[in-house]
Design a protein around this motif. Structure first.
Motif, mmCIF file in Angstrom:
data_model
loop_
_atom_site.group_PDB
_atom_site.id
_atom_site.type_symbol
_atom_site.label_atom_id
_atom_site.label_comp_id
_atom_site.label_asym_id
_atom_site.label_seq_id
_atom_site.Cartn_x
_atom_site.Cartn_y
_atom_site.Cartn_z
ATOM 1 N N VAL A 1 8.269 22.406 -3.745
ATOM 2 C CA VAL A 1 8.710 22.484 -2.356
ATOM 3 C C VAL A 1 9.903 21.563 -2.127
ATOM 4 O O VAL A 1 10.799 21.869 -1.342
ATOM 5 N N HIS A 2 9.926 20.426 -2.823
ATOM 6 C CA HIS A 2 10.999 19.440 -2.679
ATOM 7 C C HIS A 2 11.713 19.262 -4.016
ATOM 8 O O HIS A 2 11.107 19.404 -5.071
ATOM 9 N N LYS A 3 12.982 18.903 -3.931
ATOM 10 C CA LYS A 3 13.749 18.595 -5.147
ATOM 11 C C LYS A 3 13.690 17.102 -5.441
ATOM 12 O O LYS A 3 13.736 16.685 -6.585
ATOM 13 N N TYR A 4 13.596 16.302 -4.381
ATOM 14 C CA TYR A 4 13.484 14.856 -4.539
ATOM 15 C C TYR A 4 12.788 14.261 -3.327
ATOM 16 O O TYR A 4 12.699 14.888 -2.270
ATOM 17 N N VAL A 5 12.279 13.034 -3.514
ATOM 18 C CA VAL A 5 11.665 12.274 -2.433
ATOM 19 C C VAL A 5 12.180 10.840 -2.537
ATOM 20 O O VAL A 5 12.194 10.268 -3.624
ATOM 21 N N VAL A 6 12.621 10.291 -1.403
ATOM 22 C CA VAL A 6 13.090 8.904 -1.352
ATOM 23 C C VAL A 6 12.045 8.100 -0.592
ATOM 24 O O VAL A 6 11.580 8.507 0.471
ATOM 25 N N TYR A 7 11.664 6.962 -1.157
ATOM 26 C CA TYR A 7 10.648 6.093 -0.559
ATOM 27 C C TYR A 7 11.274 4.765 -0.136
ATOM 28 O O TYR A 7 12.208 4.286 -0.772
ATOM 29 N N LYS A 8 10.712 4.191 0.932
ATOM 30 C CA LYS A 8 11.147 2.861 1.347
ATOM 31 C C LYS A 8 9.924 2.021 1.678
ATOM 32 O O LYS A 8 8.828 2.545 1.907
ATOM 33 N N ILE A 9 10.131 0.706 1.704
ATOM 34 C CA ILE A 9 9.057 -0.216 2.058
ATOM 35 C C ILE A 9 9.270 -0.673 3.489
ATOM 36 O O ILE A 9 10.354 -1.150 3.840
ATOM 37 N N ASP A 10 8.227 -0.516 4.301
ATOM 38 C CA ASP A 10 8.245 -1.056 5.662
ATOM 39 C C ASP A 10 7.726 -2.487 5.549
ATOM 40 O O ASP A 10 6.536 -2.700 5.307
ATOM 41 N N ASP B 1 10.966 8.115 3.061
ATOM 42 C CA ASP B 1 12.200 7.922 3.823
ATOM 43 C C ASP B 1 12.930 9.244 4.017
ATOM 44 O O ASP B 1 13.385 9.558 5.099
ATOM 45 N N LYS B 2 13.040 10.048 2.951
ATOM 46 C CA LYS B 2 13.748 11.325 3.020
ATOM 47 C C LYS B 2 13.193 12.273 1.974
ATOM 48 O O LYS B 2 12.790 11.839 0.900
ATOM 49 N N VAL B 3 13.193 13.537 2.320
ATOM 50 C CA VAL B 3 12.730 14.572 1.400
ATOM 51 C C VAL B 3 13.854 15.590 1.241
ATOM 52 O O VAL B 3 14.438 16.035 2.221
ATOM 53 N N TYR C 1 13.204 3.541 -3.583
ATOM 54 C CA TYR C 1 12.669 4.229 -4.753
ATOM 55 C C TYR C 1 12.935 5.708 -4.529
ATOM 56 O O TYR C 1 12.979 6.165 -3.391
ATOM 57 N N ALA C 2 13.075 6.463 -5.601
ATOM 58 C CA ALA C 2 13.236 7.905 -5.472
ATOM 59 C C ALA C 2 12.617 8.578 -6.684
ATOM 60 O O ALA C 2 12.557 8.001 -7.769
ATOM 61 N N VAL C 3 12.139 9.793 -6.478
ATOM 62 C CA VAL C 3 11.708 10.641 -7.587
ATOM 63 C C VAL C 3 12.538 11.923 -7.501
ATOM 64 O O VAL C 3 12.809 12.426 -6.411
ATOM 65 N N PHE C 4 12.971 12.398 -8.659
ATOM 66 C CA PHE C 4 13.850 13.556 -8.736
ATOM 67 C C PHE C 4 13.314 14.517 -9.776
ATOM 68 O O PHE C 4 13.007 14.122 -10.897
ATOM 69 N N ASP C 5 13.192 15.784 -9.395
ATOM 70 C CA ASP C 5 12.713 16.833 -10.292
ATOM 71 C C ASP C 5 13.934 17.485 -10.939
ATOM 72 O O ASP C 5 14.647 18.251 -10.298
ATOM 73 N N PHE C 6 14.162 17.148 -12.205
ATOM 74 C CA PHE C 6 15.333 17.643 -12.921
ATOM 75 C C PHE C 6 14.961 18.870 -13.745
ATOM 76 O O PHE C 6 14.160 18.791 -14.672
ATOM 77 N N ASP C 7 15.542 20.012 -13.386
ATOM 78 C CA ASP C 7 15.323 21.260 -14.118
ATOM 79 C C ASP C 7 16.499 21.489 -15.059
ATOM 80 O O ASP C 7 17.652 21.277 -14.684
ATOM 81 N N TRP D 1 0.845 -1.184 0.000
ATOM 82 C CA TRP D 1 0.000 0.000 0.000
ATOM 83 C C TRP D 1 0.881 1.234 0.000
ATOM 84 O O TRP D 1 1.884 1.285 0.704
ATOM 85 N N VAL D 2 0.501 2.223 -0.765
ATOM 86 C CA VAL D 2 1.223 3.486 -0.823
ATOM 87 C C VAL D 2 0.508 4.465 0.097
ATOM 88 O O VAL D 2 -0.688 4.699 -0.058
ATOM 89 N N THR D 3 1.224 5.026 1.063
ATOM 90 C CA THR D 3 0.602 5.946 2.016
ATOM 91 C C THR D 3 0.254 7.271 1.338
ATOM 92 O O THR D 3 0.836 7.639 0.312
ATOM 93 N N ASP D 4 -0.693 7.992 1.930
ATOM 94 C CA ASP D 4 -1.069 9.308 1.415
ATOM 95 C C ASP D 4 0.105 10.276 1.480
ATOM 96 O O ASP D 4 0.235 11.166 0.639
ATOM 97 N N GLU D 5 0.976 10.101 2.483
ATOM 98 C CA GLU D 5 2.149 10.958 2.607
ATOM 99 C C GLU D 5 3.035 10.856 1.362
ATOM 100 O O GLU D 5 3.572 11.856 0.895
ATOM 101 N N CYS D 6 3.147 9.652 0.803
ATOM 102 C CA CYS D 6 3.940 9.457 -0.417
ATOM 103 C C CYS D 6 3.375 10.283 -1.573
ATOM 104 O O CYS D 6 4.104 10.976 -2.282
ATOM 105 N N LYS D 7 2.083 10.193 -1.745
ATOM 106 C CA LYS D 7 1.426 10.928 -2.833
ATOM 107 C C LYS D 7 1.500 12.437 -2.600
ATOM 108 O O LYS D 7 1.752 13.204 -3.536
ATOM 109 N N ASN D 8 1.288 12.866 -1.353
ATOM 110 C CA ASN D 8 1.315 14.298 -1.033
ATOM 111 C C ASN D 8 2.698 14.906 -1.257
ATOM 112 O O ASN D 8 2.822 15.998 -1.817
ATOM 113 N N CYS D 9 3.746 14.209 -0.830
ATOM 114 C CA CYS D 9 5.114 14.709 -1.043
ATOM 115 C C CYS D 9 5.428 14.813 -2.532
ATOM 116 O O CYS D 9 6.065 15.769 -2.971
#
Length: 132
Positions: free
Chosen positions: A19-28, A37-39, A60-66, A2-10
């Protein structure tokens, strides 16, 4: 998984509000949830993202590349990074590999995907090349 709402919101804060340049996700593994995991703040860059990924566990990570195009136009592309280092446990690799598509579907607006097992496979030069 399940993907938490916090993941989608970030992710939405990164995508729309910058607001963020990247978001790192982990599985519990206990709760079977994908969590944040980290913003990375707007002043952080790709080097900070790469440094925040563990050498012996998947993420997993998402990165906003400008970037600026040849005709001087400012653009932004979002990269999804599947980090699965060779030193990580086989169970973790399997869990992250099978859960990746669920997270990708929850995060609408990803342009490119990069899969890496060591830092050279996700170098900044590779990100630049894929974006152009």
């Amino acid at each position: 998984m399940w993907v938490t709402d916090e993941c989608k919101n970030c992710f939405m804060e990164m995508k729309w509000k910058k607001v963020h340049k990247y978001v790192v996700y982990k599985i519990d593994e206990k709760s079977r949830l994908v969590t944040v995991d980290k913003v990375g703040g707007p002043g952080e860059g790709y080097d900070e993202l790469a440094a925040s990924l563990p050498k012996d566990d998947c993420r997993y990570a998402v990165f906003d590349f400008d970037f600026v195009t040849v005709d001087n136009c400012r653009k932004s592309k979002i990269f999804f990074i599947y980090w699965s280092p060779t030193a990580s446990r086989i169970r973790a690799k399997f869990l992250y590999a099978t859960s990746k598509d669920g997270l990708r579907r929850a995060l609408d607006g990803i342009h490119y995907e990069v899969q890496a097992t060591d830092p050279t496979e996700m170098g900044f030069d590779i990100i630049q090349e894929r974006a152009k």
